[in-house]
Design a protein around this motif. Structure first.
Motif, short mmCIF file in Angstrom:
data_model
loop_
_atom_site.label_atom_id
_atom_site.label_comp_id
_atom_site.label_asym_id
_atom_site.label_seq_id
_atom_site.Cartn_x
_atom_site.Cartn_y
_atom_site.Cartn_z
N ASN A 4 16.74 -1.01 -3.22
CA ASN A 4 17.54 -1.97 -2.44
C ASN A 4 17.37 -1.73 -0.94
O ASN A 4 17.26 -2.67 -0.16
N GLN A 5 17.35 -0.46 -0.54
CA GLN A 5 17.15 -0.14 0.87
C GLN A 5 15.75 -0.55 1.33
O GLN A 5 15.58 -1.08 2.42
N ASN A 40 0.88 -1.17 0.00
CA ASN A 40 0.00 0.00 0.00
C ASN A 40 0.92 1.22 0.00
O ASN A 40 1.47 1.60 1.03
N VAL A 41 1.08 1.82 -1.16
CA VAL A 41 2.01 2.94 -1.34
C VAL A 41 1.68 4.10 -0.39
O VAL A 41 2.58 4.74 0.15
N GLN A 45 10.20 8.17 3.16
CA GLN A 45 11.37 8.06 2.27
C GLN A 45 11.10 7.14 1.08
O GLN A 45 11.77 7.23 0.07
N TYR A 46 10.08 6.26 1.18
CA TYR A 46 9.71 5.38 0.06
C TYR A 46 8.42 5.85 -0.61
O TYR A 46 8.26 5.72 -1.81
N GLN A 106 5.16 7.56 -5.26
CA GLN A 106 4.03 8.37 -5.70
C GLN A 106 4.43 9.28 -6.86
O GLN A 106 3.65 9.49 -7.79
N GLU A 107 5.65 9.80 -6.83
CA GLU A 107 6.14 10.63 -7.94
C GLU A 107 6.27 9.80 -9.21
O GLU A 107 5.94 10.27 -10.30
N LEU A 108 6.74 8.56 -9.09
CA LEU A 108 6.84 7.67 -10.24
C LEU A 108 5.46 7.43 -10.84
O LEU A 108 5.27 7.55 -12.06
#
Length: 185
Positions: free
Chosen positions: A162-163, A56-57, A63-64, A69-71
């Motif tokens: 990766n993080q 769930n974005v 930080q994620y 959301q911008e993508l």
């Protein structure tokens, strides 16, 4: 541990993350597949490594959340629509998308122009003259182009992804430990 207990455990641990969920109808499949494997043939004895989670974005840590959301926003007028973002131990974060026919072709054509689609001039000239079948064919071409563009952007986001993968694996392991008092490998 039997199948029902394992399904409940997965739901409880997943709910503690706040941003992951598991499709109810998929849980029996994951658990039964895991239980049917001989332990000597499993890659891991950690059931959480065999489950695919929905992300769930909107509930992600900032930080994620913001970069994803911008993508999504950058592809709003593209010929594709993000169906879901998912996570698994093996692949990390991945996405599913579907073709997205825009209400107006202008928005999609403008998006393609801004992204540098090489055949945009010819496409704009012929679009209004295409039959529905020809439009579908062209649409599939630009959809594939949009998928390549997503992959480029995700490649640029690789350190962040990766993080995220590392943090999510850690969070699932910690939640499991808290829930069961057992440390995962």
């Amino acid at each position: 541990m039997d199948s029902n207990m394992m399904q409940e455990l997965i739901k409880n641990v997943t709910n503690k993350t706040n941003y992951l969920s598991v499709k109810e109808s998929s849980l029996p499949y994951y658990v039964n597949s895991f239980l049917s494997m001989e332990s000597s043939k499993r890659e891991s004895n950690n059931i959480f490594e065999y489950v695919s989670y929905f992300i769930n974005v909107d509930r992600l840590p900032p930080q994620y959340k913001e970069p994803l959301q911008e993508l999504i926003e950058r592809f709003k007028f593209s010929p594709l629509s993000f169906y879901s973002f998912n996570f698994s131990f093996k692949t990390g974060i991945f996405y599913n998308c579907t073709p997205n026919k825009q209400d107006t072709e202008y928005a999609m054509l403008h998006w393609l122009r801004c992204r540098g689609y090489k055949n945009i001039n010819a496409l704009e000239l012929k679009w209004s003259f295409l039959t529905e079948q020809s439009r579908t064919s062209e649409y599939l071409r630009v959809y594939k182009y949009a998928q390549k563009e997503v992959m480029k952007e995700l490649k640029e986001m690789k350190p962040l992804i990766n993080q995220f993968n590392k943090d999510t694996r850690r969070l699932l392991r910690q939640s499991y430990t808290l829930e069961c008092g057992i440390t995962l490998e």
